[in-house]
Motif scaffolding. Structure first.
Motif, PDB file in Angstrom:
ATOM      1  N   MET A   1       0.846  -1.185   0.000  1.00 17.10           N
ATOM      2  CA  MET A   1       0.000   0.000   0.000  1.00 17.10           C
ATOM      3  C   MET A   1       0.888   1.244   0.000  1.00 17.10           C
ATOM      4  O   MET A   1       1.896   1.297   0.705  1.00 17.10           O
ATOM      5  CB  MET A   1      -0.887  -0.009   1.248  1.00 17.10           C
ATOM      6  CG  MET A   1      -1.591   1.312   1.499  1.00 17.10           C
ATOM      7  SD  MET A   1      -2.982   1.647   0.447  1.00 17.10           S
ATOM      8  CE  MET A   1      -4.187   0.622   1.214  1.00 17.10           C
ATOM      9  N   ILE A   2       0.484   2.208  -0.787  1.00 17.29           N
ATOM     10  CA  ILE A   2       1.142   3.508  -0.811  1.00 17.29           C
ATOM     11  C   ILE A   2       0.111   4.539  -0.368  1.00 17.29           C
ATOM     12  O   ILE A   2      -0.964   4.659  -0.964  1.00 17.29           O
ATOM     13  CB  ILE A   2       1.687   3.842  -2.212  1.00 17.29           C
ATOM     14  CG1 ILE A   2       2.717   2.784  -2.644  1.00 17.29           C
ATOM     15  CG2 ILE A   2       2.297   5.248  -2.224  1.00 17.29           C
ATOM     16  CD1 ILE A   2       3.130   2.870  -4.093  1.00 17.29           C
ATOM     17  N   LEU A   3       0.428   5.233   0.706  1.00 19.07           N
ATOM     18  CA  LEU A   3      -0.453   6.256   1.249  1.00 19.07           C
ATOM     19  C   LEU A   3      -0.035   7.602   0.674  1.00 19.07           C
ATOM     20  O   LEU A   3       1.138   7.987   0.775  1.00 19.07           O
ATOM     21  CB  LEU A   3      -0.344   6.257   2.776  1.00 19.07           C
ATOM     22  CG  LEU A   3      -1.268   7.176   3.546  1.00 19.07           C
ATOM     23  CD1 LEU A   3      -2.733   6.871   3.265  1.00 19.07           C
ATOM     24  CD2 LEU A   3      -0.982   7.057   5.050  1.00 19.07           C
ATOM     25  N   VAL A   4      -0.976   8.306   0.049  1.00 19.28           N
ATOM     26  CA  VAL A   4      -0.710   9.620  -0.534  1.00 19.28           C
ATOM     27  C   VAL A   4      -1.339  10.666   0.384  1.00 19.28           C
ATOM     28  O   VAL A   4      -2.564  10.740   0.499  1.00 19.28           O
ATOM     29  CB  VAL A   4      -1.279   9.736  -1.962  1.00 19.28           C
ATOM     30  CG1 VAL A   4      -0.949  11.111  -2.551  1.00 19.28           C
ATOM     31  CG2 VAL A   4      -0.750   8.623  -2.858  1.00 19.28           C
ATOM     32  N   LEU A   5      -0.482  11.426   1.050  1.00 20.61           N
ATOM     33  CA  LEU A   5      -0.937  12.428   2.007  1.00 20.61           C
ATOM     34  C   LEU A   5      -0.740  13.829   1.456  1.00 20.61           C
ATOM     35  O   LEU A   5       0.296  14.133   0.864  1.00 20.61           O
ATOM     36  CB  LEU A   5      -0.150  12.303   3.316  1.00 20.61           C
ATOM     37  CG  LEU A   5      -0.314  11.010   4.096  1.00 20.61           C
ATOM     38  CD1 LEU A   5       0.558  11.038   5.351  1.00 20.61           C
ATOM     39  CD2 LEU A   5      -1.764  10.770   4.456  1.00 20.61           C
ATOM     40  N   ASN A   6      -1.727  14.658   1.701  1.00 21.02           N
ATOM     41  CA  ASN A   6      -1.660  16.060   1.315  1.00 21.02           C
ATOM     42  C   ASN A   6      -1.961  16.917   2.524  1.00 21.02           C
ATOM     43  O   ASN A   6      -2.937  16.678   3.239  1.00 21.02           O
ATOM     44  CB  ASN A   6      -2.652  16.364   0.192  1.00 21.02           C
ATOM     45  CG  ASN A   6      -2.153  15.850  -1.126  1.00 21.02           C
ATOM     46  OD1 ASN A   6      -1.280  16.469  -1.728  1.00 21.02           O
ATOM     47  ND2 ASN A   6      -2.675  14.725  -1.573  1.00 21.02           N
ATOM     48  N   GLY A   7      -1.118  17.907   2.740  1.00 18.07           N
ATOM     49  CA  GLY A   7      -1.229  18.769   3.902  1.00 18.07           C
ATOM     50  C   GLY A   7      -2.108  19.983   3.683  1.00 18.07           C
ATOM     51  O   GLY A   7      -2.957  20.014   2.782  1.00 18.07           O
TER      52      GLY A   7
END
Length: 140
Positions: free
Chosen positions: A1-7
Motif C-alpha cells: 500500500m502507498i499512502l498519498v498524504l496532502n497537507g
C-alpha cells in the motif's frame, strides 16, 4: 500500500493561487494517480488534512502497516519538526507542485527533505505520478 498524504491548503488546489499551482484540483490528482496505480498494479489510498496532528496520526498508521508514503506537506514542509519525527519511521517521497527553490527564500528550507527517500519539486501535479512510479519500479 502507498499512502498519498496532502497537507494544509491542498484541498484548495485548482482554486488557490492557480498562477502558481495550476487549475488541476486535488480530485483530479487523485483520479490520475489512482488510474496510474491500477495500471501499475499498485494499491493507493488518498488523504488530505489541514491539521498537523492528523497527518502525524496517518504517518504512524503507515509505519504500523509498513506502507510507503507520498506526501505533499504544504506549509508544514518549512515548520514541522513533529511531522519529520513521524516520517523517519516510513519510506517516503516528498512532493511539491511548485519549485519551492524558485520562490520565497523560506520555502527553500524543508525539515523533511533530509530524511526523505526523494524529493520532487516544480513538475506540477505530475510529481505525484513520478513518485508513484518510483515506488512501484523499486519493487519490480
Amino acid at each position: 500500500m502507498i499512502l498519498v498524504l496532502n497537507g494544509p491548503n491542498l484541498n484548495r488546489l485548482g482554486k488557490r493561487q492557480p498562477e502558481i499551482y495550476g487549475h488541476t484540483t486535488l480530485a483530479d490528482v487523485e483520479a490520475r494517480v489512482g488510474e496510474l496505480a491500477r495500471e501499475l498494479g499498485a494499491a493507493v489510498e488518498f488523504r488530505q488534512s489541514n491539521h498537523e496532528g492528523q497527518l502525524i496520526d496517518w504517518v504512524h498508521e503507515a509505519a504500523e502497516n509498513g506502507w510507503q508514503v507520498i506526501i505533499n506537506p504544504g506549509g508544514y514542509t518549512h515548520t514541522s519538526v513533529a511531522l519529520r519525527d513521524a516520517l523517519v519511521e516510513v519510506e517516503f517521497i516528498e512532493v511539491h507542485i511548485s519549485n519551492v527553490h524558485a520562490r520565497e527564500p523560506f520555502r527553500a528550507h524543508s525539515y523533511l527533505s533530509p530524511v526523505a527517500k526523494g524529493v520532487i519539486a516544480g513538475l506540477g501535479t505530475k510529481g505525484y505520478e513520478l513518485a508513484l512510479r518510483s515506488f512501484v519500479e523499486e519493487v519490480s
